[in-house]
Motif scaffolding. Structure first.
Motif, PDB file in Angstrom:
ATOM      1  N   THR A 139      33.585-105.354   8.401  1.00 15.04           N
ATOM      2  CA  THR A 139      34.339-105.622   7.174  1.00 15.04           C
ATOM      3  C   THR A 139      33.476-105.405   5.940  1.00 15.04           C
ATOM      4  O   THR A 139      33.891-104.742   4.984  1.00 15.04           O
ATOM      5  N   TYR A 140      32.276-105.959   5.967  1.00 15.25           N
ATOM      6  CA  TYR A 140      31.353-105.791   4.843  1.00 15.25           C
ATOM      7  C   TYR A 140      31.000-104.317   4.655  1.00 15.25           C
ATOM      8  O   TYR A 140      31.003-103.810   3.525  1.00 15.25           O
ATOM      9  N   CYS A 141      30.710-103.616   5.749  1.00 16.88           N
ATOM     10  CA  CYS A 141      30.371-102.193   5.660  1.00 16.88           C
ATOM     11  C   CYS A 141      31.537-101.386   5.088  1.00 16.88           C
ATOM     12  O   CYS A 141      31.333-100.471   4.280  1.00 16.88           O
ATOM     13  N   ALA A 142      32.745-101.718   5.501  1.00 18.16           N
ATOM     14  CA  ALA A 142      33.915-101.011   4.977  1.00 18.16           C
ATOM     15  C   ALA A 142      34.034-101.203   3.470  1.00 18.16           C
ATOM     16  O   ALA A 142      34.309-100.247   2.730  1.00 18.16           O
ATOM     17  N   SER A 143      33.796-102.417   2.995  1.00 16.35           N
ATOM     18  CA  SER A 143      33.927-102.696   1.566  1.00 16.35           C
ATOM     19  C   SER A 143      32.826-102.014   0.767  1.00 16.35           C
ATOM     20  O   SER A 143      33.079-101.448  -0.305  1.00 16.35           O
ATOM     21  N   LYS A 144      31.602-102.050   1.272  1.00 18.34           N
ATOM     22  CA  LYS A 144      30.488-101.463   0.532  1.00 18.34           C
ATOM     23  C   LYS A 144      30.461 -99.935   0.655  1.00 18.34           C
ATOM     24  O   LYS A 144      30.039 -99.237  -0.285  1.00 18.34           O
ATOM     25  N   GLY A 145      30.917 -99.418   1.777  1.00 15.80           N
ATOM     26  CA  GLY A 145      31.077 -97.970   1.876  1.00 15.80           C
ATOM     27  C   GLY A 145      32.080 -97.464   0.859  1.00 15.80           C
ATOM     28  O   GLY A 145      31.907 -96.390   0.261  1.00 15.80           O
ATOM     29  N   ALA A 146      33.120 -98.256   0.626  1.00 14.25           N
ATOM     30  CA  ALA A 146      34.112 -97.904  -0.391  1.00 14.25           C
ATOM     31  C   ALA A 146      33.492 -97.907  -1.788  1.00 14.25           C
ATOM     32  O   ALA A 146      33.784 -97.034  -2.607  1.00 14.25           O
ATOM     33  N   VAL A 147      32.620 -98.876  -2.065  1.00 14.26           N
ATOM     34  CA  VAL A 147      31.952 -98.923  -3.367  1.00 14.26           C
ATOM     35  C   VAL A 147      31.104 -97.674  -3.577  1.00 14.26           C
ATOM     36  O   VAL A 147      31.111 -97.073  -4.662  1.00 14.26           O
ATOM     37  N   THR A 148      30.391 -97.266  -2.549  1.00 14.50           N
ATOM     38  CA  THR A 148      29.520 -96.091  -2.649  1.00 14.50           C
ATOM     39  C   THR A 148      30.317 -94.836  -2.976  1.00 14.50           C
ATOM     40  O   THR A 148      29.997 -94.105  -3.933  1.00 14.50           O
TER      41      THR A 148
END
Length: 255
Positions: A155-164
């Motif tokens: 979940t965290y990776c999905a959110s931060k990948g989206a930010v990138t």
């Protein structure tokens, strides 16, 4: 290195603690006027007390960036307070470790609402004000998890990948107005968020040793080290840096 932010106005989400607060301190010390955005009134008051020597340059606005309407409201209030906007730092974020099979829809929604939705709509409502100033700088906080996948962090990776990837896309759109957009991807950093994470384990010292051992540099980061990079990207010294993804992680994502 010191950068001159005289005459510049900045907004920092997640500005009441950790990396956001340290970034605010550095911007203030170099002449900027800064609005700290946070969801908790008490933390806002504590942050202002910590920055009391900059009393005339800093203010706090309470807002829930999970709601687009409040993103617009806090940006408009910040602009009204200091008469414009030049720099936007999206530092607000939350973290969670869980197997995907255990993640609830509410937990998923909350993670996305804070980490990417808030970042997205703060940028949306800040852009017209940055354009009015003839340009500016946006720095979004992603993570090493926004570059590589991490165990127990879907979940965290999905959110931060989206930010990138959002930041890279935004940089192509905003540069036409003289607005640079970049993101910073820290590894683990000694912040209140990390201390909260350590409080949930049986042996915090052993957990921290294990965490540090995976970093080629041999340790986790300090908030000021991340803030140093953020301030560079927000400064005129980074005038040719746009759409960049800066790893500030002691070499972690090079492994």
């Amino acid at each position: 290195m010191n950068y001159s932010f005289e005459g510049k106005v900045a907004v920092i989400t997640g500005g009441t603690s950790g990396i956001g607060l340290e970034t605010g301190r550095q911007l203030l010390s170099q002449g900027a006027k800064v609005t700290l955005i946070g969801s908790q009134e008490e933390k806002g008051k504590m942050a202002l007390q910590e920055l009391a020597s900059f009393e005339e340059q800093v203010c706090f606005i309470r807002g829930d960036i999970r709601k687009a309407s409040q993103c617009q409201e806090v940006i408009d209030k910040a602009v009204a307070l200091f008469g414009g906007l030049d720099i936007v730092i999206n530092s607000a974020g939350i973290y969670m470790e869980k197997l995907i099979g255990e993640v609830t829809e509410d937990e998923f929604d909350n993670m996305m609402n804070v980490n990417i939705k808030g970042t997205y709509f703060i940028c949306k409502y800040a852009l017209p004000h940055l354009r009015q100033r003839g340009g500016g700088a946006i720095v979004n906080l992603s993570s090493d998890a926004g570059i590589n996948g991490n165990s127990l962090c879907t979940t965290y990776c999905a959110s931060k990948g989206a930010v990138t990837t959002f930041t890279k896309a935004l940089s192509l759109e905003s540069i036409h107005y003289g607005i640079r957009a970049n993101c910073v991807c820290p590894g683990d950093v000694d912040t209140p968020m990390l201390q909260q994470q350590l409080a949930g384990v049986d042996n915090p010292q052993e957990y921290l040793r294990d965490m540090s051992s995976i970093y080629p540099i041999g340790r986790i980061g300090e908030a000021h080290e991340i803030a140093n990079v953020i301030c560079f990207l927000a400064s005129d010294q980074a005038s040719f840096v746009n759409g960049a993804v800066w790893s500030v992680d002691g070499g972690l994502t090079s492994c």
